[in-house]
Design an enzyme around this catalytic site. Structure first.
Site, short mmCIF file in Angstrom:
data_model
loop_
_atom_site.label_atom_id
_atom_site.label_comp_id
_atom_site.label_asym_id
_atom_site.label_seq_id
_atom_site.Cartn_x
_atom_site.Cartn_y
_atom_site.Cartn_z
N ARG A 233 4.24 10.81 -1.21
CA ARG A 233 3.35 10.58 -0.07
C ARG A 233 2.12 11.47 -0.23
O ARG A 233 2.20 12.61 -0.67
CB ARG A 233 4.05 10.87 1.26
CG ARG A 233 5.05 9.79 1.69
CD ARG A 233 4.35 8.49 2.02
NE ARG A 233 5.26 7.43 2.44
CZ ARG A 233 5.75 6.50 1.64
NH1 ARG A 233 5.43 6.52 0.35
NH2 ARG A 233 6.54 5.56 2.11
N GLU A 261 -4.74 6.00 4.18
CA GLU A 261 -4.87 4.76 3.41
C GLU A 261 -5.28 3.62 4.34
O GLU A 261 -4.73 3.52 5.44
CB GLU A 261 -3.53 4.43 2.72
CG GLU A 261 -3.13 5.48 1.70
CD GLU A 261 -1.70 5.28 1.18
OE1 GLU A 261 -1.36 5.92 0.18
OE2 GLU A 261 -0.94 4.48 1.78
N HIS A 283 -1.58 2.43 -3.87
CA HIS A 283 -0.24 2.30 -3.29
C HIS A 283 0.47 1.03 -3.78
O HIS A 283 0.98 0.22 -2.99
CB HIS A 283 -0.31 2.31 -1.76
CG HIS A 283 0.93 2.85 -1.13
ND1 HIS A 283 0.92 3.75 -0.09
CD2 HIS A 283 2.24 2.64 -1.40
CE1 HIS A 283 2.16 4.04 0.26
NE2 HIS A 283 2.99 3.36 -0.52
#
Length: 314
Positions: A233, A261, A283
């Site tokens: 993360r 994000e 991601h």
């Protein structure tokens, strides 16, 4: 049963969602902003979501009985409120281990081998095609073999990464962020020792023990030439401190996750002087075709089992 999917675009537009229509009335939204949630789940019995935040404000006075997450992490759900309200929350684990481990090494190897630089050199008419010799060694290539490699977070993904690193003949150890993982195959180290390794690969969840784990102080202790990889993360790493360090000395970073994000337009990574020391992906490590197919199958089973239990109760 009315089933509402709030953020289908996070699953890829090639993902087949047809099976959910067999379980009830199925409505799918490409994306859902936070102020749209209450209206869209008003009559929903089941919510499917990846990253939409669901708490008291969104769920209070709703008829929602199940939140089916298309992810492992549950930090976007108010679990305490759901427990008090009798809302079942089901996540999906262990569907993306191979996908994340593969993306991790794709990124590490791209940095070590400067694949983007050499690909661009070969495709430039003034590059290889204009060379007087057969080889071009402008960017240094380094081997993984014999590098010290520390895995931070030793769950399923961390163990998979350790196994691949061992196959490359790295000297592998691990740091357990929870303090609970013990493994006889690899050496376990404390956090101060982690900072001494050539390659540090993060595969931990975000919690009170990992938030800002790699803070300014830790980042300054990294050795010159260190590659830090983050596939856990974003908020585990102080991105502002790391950006400064990348520009001041030879520190490399590859990551698939950021603390915010999508990436903010004023993110410090966008104004680096040494962009060649940074490799980003948006991601995607979890999202191989195979992993997404497995994921949707498991989400389907979670909903199917929930409905079966409800039928048995009635």
């Amino acid at each position: 049963m009315k089933i509402v999917l709030l953020d289908a675009d996070t699953l890829g537009r090639d993902t087949d969602l047809g099976a959910f229509a067999s379980l009830g009335e199925f409505i799918s939204y490409k994306t859902t902003s936070q102020n749209e949630v209450k209206g869209r789940i008003k009559d929903a019995d089941i919510i499917i979501t990846n990253k939409v935040c669901l708490g008291k404000n969104e769920l209070e006075n709703s008829k929602v009985g199940l939140i089916a997450l298309t992810a492992t992490g549950t930090n976007n759900i108010d679990l305490e409120f759901c427990a008090k309200s009798g809302i079942v929350v089901k996540n999906v684990a262990n569907y993306s281990t191979n996908s994340v481990a593969q993306q991790c090494f794709a990124s590490l190897l791209a940095l070590l081998n400067h694949t983007s630089y050499y690909d661009s050199y070969c495709k430039d008419i003034n590059g290889w095609a204009n060379s007087e010799v057969f080889v071009h060694l402008q960017a240094k290539i380094y081997e993984l073999a014999n590098k010290s490699f520390c895995v931070v977070g030793f769950g399923d993904i961390g163990r998979a990464v350790a196994k691949i690193a061992s196959a490359f003949n790295c000297n592998v150890c691990y740091y357990s962020t929870s303090g609970k993982n013990n493994n006889n195959e690899y050496k376990r180290v404390n956090f101060e020792d982690v900072l001494k390794y050539n390659i540090i690969s993060i595969h931990a969840p975000l919690n009170e023990k990992t938030q800002n784990l790699f803070n300014k102080n830790a980042i300054q202790k990294l050795q010159n030439g260190t590659i830090l990889a983050n596939f856990g993360r974003g908020a585990i790493v102080d991105e502002n401190a790391l950006a400064r360090e990348i520009d001041e000395r030879e520190i490399y970073y590859c990551c698939d996750v950021l603390s915010t994000e999508p990436m903010p337009k004023n993110h410090p990574f966008l104004s680096l002087k040494h962009k060649e020391h940074l490799l980003l992906s948006p991601h995607i490590a979890w999202a191989s075709v195979e992993a997404r197919k497995t994921l949707m199958g498991l989400v389907y089973e979670n909903i199917k089992n929930f409905l079966k239990e409800k039928n048995n109760e009635s």
